[in-house]
Scaffold this motif. Structure first.
Motif, PDB file in Angstrom:
ATOM      1  N   SER A  31       0.895  -1.086   0.113  1.00  0.00           N
ATOM      2  CA  SER A  31       0.040  -0.043  -0.019  1.00  0.00           C
ATOM      3  C   SER A  31       0.814   1.461  -0.100  1.00  0.00           C
ATOM      4  CB  SER A  31      -0.909   0.058   1.229  1.00  0.00           C
ATOM      5  OG  SER A  31      -1.624  -1.021   1.201  1.00  0.00           O
ATOM      6  N   ASN A  33       3.049   2.183   1.981  1.00  0.00           N
ATOM      7  CA  ASN A  33       3.346   2.677   3.308  1.00  0.00           C
ATOM      8  C   ASN A  33       4.810   3.288   3.412  1.00  0.00           C
ATOM      9  OD1 ASN A  33       0.638   2.076   3.715  1.00  0.00           O
ATOM     10  ND2 ASN A  33       0.752   0.267   4.588  1.00  0.00           N
ATOM     11  N   TYR A  50       4.003  11.029   3.457  1.00  0.00           N
ATOM     12  CA  TYR A  50       3.303   9.825   4.019  1.00  0.00           C
ATOM     13  C   TYR A  50       2.507   9.082   2.662  1.00  0.00           C
ATOM     14  CZ  TYR A  50      -1.111  12.177   4.837  1.00  0.00           C
ATOM     15  OH  TYR A  50      -2.289  12.785   4.567  1.00  0.00           O
ATOM     16  N   TYR A  88      15.020  10.862   6.519  1.00  0.00           N
ATOM     17  CA  TYR A  88      14.917   9.603   6.758  1.00  0.00           C
ATOM     18  C   TYR A  88      13.531   8.960   5.974  1.00  0.00           C
ATOM     19  CZ  TYR A  88      18.367  10.156  10.692  1.00  0.00           C
ATOM     20  OH  TYR A  88      19.536  10.471  11.593  1.00  0.00           O
ATOM     21  N   GLN A  90      10.796   5.911   6.110  1.00  0.00           N
ATOM     22  CA  GLN A  90      10.289   4.877   7.067  1.00  0.00           C
ATOM     23  C   GLN A  90       9.345   4.101   6.516  1.00  0.00           C
ATOM     24  OE1 GLN A  90       7.341   6.223   9.586  1.00  0.00           O
ATOM     25  NE2 GLN A  90       7.897   5.102  11.702  1.00  0.00           N
ATOM     26  N   TYR A  92       5.914   1.522   7.226  1.00  0.00           N
ATOM     27  CA  TYR A  92       4.936   1.563   8.297  1.00  0.00           C
ATOM     28  C   TYR A  92       3.766   0.623   7.976  1.00  0.00           C
ATOM     29  CZ  TYR A  92       2.523   5.077   5.823  1.00  0.00           C
ATOM     30  OH  TYR A  92       1.814   5.868   4.898  1.00  0.00           O
ATOM     31  N   GLY A  93       3.024   0.161   8.786  1.00  0.00           N
ATOM     32  CA  GLY A  93       1.646  -0.761   8.349  1.00  0.00           C
ATOM     33  C   GLY A  93       1.207  -1.540   9.384  1.00  0.00           C
ATOM     34  N   SER A  95       1.908  -4.507  10.817  1.00  0.00           N
ATOM     35  CA  SER A  95       2.849  -5.518  11.576  1.00  0.00           C
ATOM     36  C   SER A  95       4.008  -4.604  12.032  1.00  0.00           C
ATOM     37  CB  SER A  95       2.920  -6.572  11.088  1.00  0.00           C
ATOM     38  OG  SER A  95       3.520  -6.375   9.541  1.00  0.00           O
ATOM     39  N   PRO A  96       4.471  -5.157  13.104  1.00  0.00           N
ATOM     40  CA  PRO A  96       6.079  -4.592  13.432  1.00  0.00           C
ATOM     41  C   PRO A  96       7.023  -5.394  12.802  1.00  0.00           C
ATOM     42  CG  PRO A  96       5.192  -6.417  15.085  1.00  0.00           C
ATOM     43  CD  PRO A  96       4.171  -6.159  14.120  1.00  0.00           C
ATOM     44  N   PRO A  97       8.229  -4.807  12.796  1.00  0.00           N
ATOM     45  CA  PRO A  97       8.608  -3.542  13.327  1.00  0.00           C
ATOM     46  C   PRO A  97       8.498  -2.464  12.407  1.00  0.00           C
ATOM     47  CG  PRO A  97      10.568  -4.588  12.456  1.00  0.00           C
ATOM     48  CD  PRO A  97       9.385  -5.567  12.501  1.00  0.00           C
ATOM     49  N   LEU A  98       8.259  -1.227  12.907  1.00  0.00           N
ATOM     50  CA  LEU A  98       8.628  -0.141  12.101  1.00  0.00           C
ATOM     51  C   LEU A  98      10.196  -0.028  11.879  1.00  0.00           C
ATOM     52  CD1 LEU A  98       6.460   2.659  14.168  1.00  0.00           C
ATOM     53  CD2 LEU A  98       5.928   1.840  12.170  1.00  0.00           C
ATOM     54  N   PHE A 100      13.452   2.247   9.911  1.00  0.00           N
ATOM     55  CA  PHE A 100      13.799   3.476   9.291  1.00  0.00           C
ATOM     56  C   PHE A 100      15.046   3.268   8.580  1.00  0.00           C
ATOM     57  CE2 PHE A 100      11.414   6.694  11.630  1.00  0.00           C
ATOM     58  CZ  PHE A 100      11.128   5.925  12.852  1.00  0.00           C
ATOM     59  N   GLY A 102      18.752   4.557   6.794  1.00  0.00           N
ATOM     60  CA  GLY A 102      20.022   5.065   7.686  1.00  0.00           C
ATOM     61  C   GLY A 102      20.253   6.471   7.608  1.00  0.00           C
TER      62      GLY A 102
ATOM     63  N   GLY B  44      21.087   7.263  13.580  1.00  0.00           N
ATOM     64  CA  GLY B  44      19.714   7.340  13.178  1.00  0.00           C
ATOM     65  C   GLY B  44      18.723   7.013  13.886  1.00  0.00           C
ATOM     66  N   LEU B  45      17.495   6.859  13.380  1.00  0.00           N
ATOM     67  CA  LEU B  45      16.361   6.800  14.255  1.00  0.00           C
ATOM     68  C   LEU B  45      16.002   5.143  14.332  1.00  0.00           C
ATOM     69  CD1 LEU B  45      14.071   9.384  12.626  1.00  0.00           C
ATOM     70  CD2 LEU B  45      15.074   9.630  14.741  1.00  0.00           C
ATOM     71  N   TRP B  47      12.790   2.504  15.944  1.00  0.00           N
ATOM     72  CA  TRP B  47      11.620   2.127  16.792  1.00  0.00           C
ATOM     73  C   TRP B  47      12.122   1.494  17.855  1.00  0.00           C
ATOM     74  CZ3 TRP B  47       9.530  -2.909  16.906  1.00  0.00           C
ATOM     75  CH2 TRP B  47       8.103  -2.731  17.714  1.00  0.00           C
ATOM     76  N   TYR B  59       3.866  -3.838  21.288  1.00  0.00           N
ATOM     77  CA  TYR B  59       4.998  -4.603  20.578  1.00  0.00           C
ATOM     78  C   TYR B  59       6.412  -3.795  21.038  1.00  0.00           C
ATOM     79  CZ  TYR B  59       1.279  -6.540  17.884  1.00  0.00           C
ATOM     80  OH  TYR B  59       0.221  -7.136  17.435  1.00  0.00           O
ATOM     81  N   TYR B 102      -2.192   3.058  10.948  1.00  0.00           N
ATOM     82  CA  TYR B 102      -2.321   1.816  11.274  1.00  0.00           C
ATOM     83  C   TYR B 102      -1.933   1.889  12.718  1.00  0.00           C
ATOM     84  CZ  TYR B 102      -2.096   1.035   6.257  1.00  0.00           C
ATOM     85  OH  TYR B 102      -2.457   1.080   4.828  1.00  0.00           O
ATOM     86  N   PHE B 104       0.907   0.508  13.361  1.00  0.00           N
ATOM     87  CA  PHE B 104       2.285   0.818  13.323  1.00  0.00           C
ATOM     88  C   PHE B 104       2.268   1.744  12.291  1.00  0.00           C
ATOM     89  CE2 PHE B 104       3.429  -2.487  16.079  1.00  0.00           C
ATOM     90  CZ  PHE B 104       3.036  -3.482  15.810  1.00  0.00           C
ATOM     91  N   GLY B 105       1.725   3.020  12.533  1.00  0.00           N
ATOM     92  CA  GLY B 105       1.610   4.127  11.714  1.00  0.00           C
ATOM     93  C   GLY B 105       2.781   4.960  11.371  1.00  0.00           C
ATOM     94  N   PHE B 106       2.684   5.883  10.506  1.00  0.00           N
ATOM     95  CA  PHE B 106       3.752   6.887  10.550  1.00  0.00           C
ATOM     96  C   PHE B 106       3.445   7.779  11.448  1.00  0.00           C
ATOM     97  CE2 PHE B 106       0.928  10.016   8.611  1.00  0.00           C
ATOM     98  CZ  PHE B 106       0.129   9.524   7.876  1.00  0.00           C
TER      99      PHE B 106
END
Lengths: 109, 120
Positions: A31, A33, A50, A88, A90, A92-93, A95-98, A100, A102, B44-45, B47, B59, B102, B104-106
């Motif tokens: 999607s 994301n 986004y 950066y 990223q 998303y969606g 399920s984990p993990p989010l 990023f 580098g 960097g970032l 989660w 989670y 979501y 786990f959204g932005f």
């Protein structure tokens, strides 16, 4: 886990030039994301884009996002001095993990 | 004006504990997931953890699983992170963020960040 690889790591451009930042995913992102953030020195990250291409509220239209699947791009059409920052991506969606990327540092000459 | 304000950071010895808090104002809170994201010095970032709006889904990143506990109090518009058994590699600025779109959204809103230093 989806791994995001950003390139280049550093770019140095002049005001008015066009910056093209790449974010490549290790597997297809559903999607579209995919989000982009800007972090200026000493500041908190700020959401730029986004859903791969939708600008967040208040973001100038010189910032645009594109791409799908595994390849995404952030374009800054006419660089201004205040665009000096680390960018950066990223994913998303549901399920984990989010995760990023580098980061790409954009330096303005 | 939307604000997320973190507190509770500081210097702690390896093996020690800290509890971070994040209080929101001017923001819709209870129906959104909330996240903790950290950034090690010069890095960097990353989660750290996510909690759904009703706290039904929680989670953690593998790097903190079993040591960190996320929680929230929607009535107080607050998010928490209990950090135990801290290690040097947990040294970072910790941001609370609101997740949008979501579970786990932005992250559409970020706090200013709170520094955590783990050192003897």
């Amino acid at each position: 886990e989806i791994v995001l690889t950003q390139s280049p790591g550093l770019m140095s451009l002049s005001p008015g030039e066009r910056a093209t930042l790449s974010c490549r995913a290790s597997q297809s992102i559903s999607s579209n994301n995919l989000a982009w953030y800007q972090q200026k020195p000493g500041q908190t990250p700020r959401l730029l884009i986004y859903a791969a291409s939708i600008r967040a509220t208040g973001i100038p239209d010189r910032f645009s996002g594109s791409g799908s699947g595994t390849d995404f791009t952030l374009t800054i059409s006419r660089l201004e001095p205040e665009d000096s920052a680390v960018y950066y991506c990223q994913q998303y969606g549901s399920s984990p993990p989010l995760t990023f990327g580098g980061g790409t540092k954009v330096a303005i000459k | 004006e939307v604000q997320l304000v973190e507190s509770g950071g500081g210097l702690v010895k390896p093996g020690g504990s800290l509890r971070l808090s994040c209080v929101g104002s001017g923001i819709s809170f209870s129906s959104y997931s909330m996240n903790w994201v950290r950034q090690a010095p010069g890095k960097g970032l990353e989660w750290v953890s996510t909690i759904s709006g009703n706290s039904n889904y929680i989670y953690y990143a593998e790097s903190v699983k079993g040591r960190f506990t996320i929680s929230r109090d929607n009535a107080k518009i607050s998010l928490y992170l209990q950090m135990n058994s801290l290690r040097a590699e947990d040294t970072a600025i910790y941001y609370c963020t609101r997740g949008r779109g979501y579970t786990f959204g932005f992250s559409d809103y970020w706090g200013q960040g709170v520094p955590v230093t783990v050192s003897s």
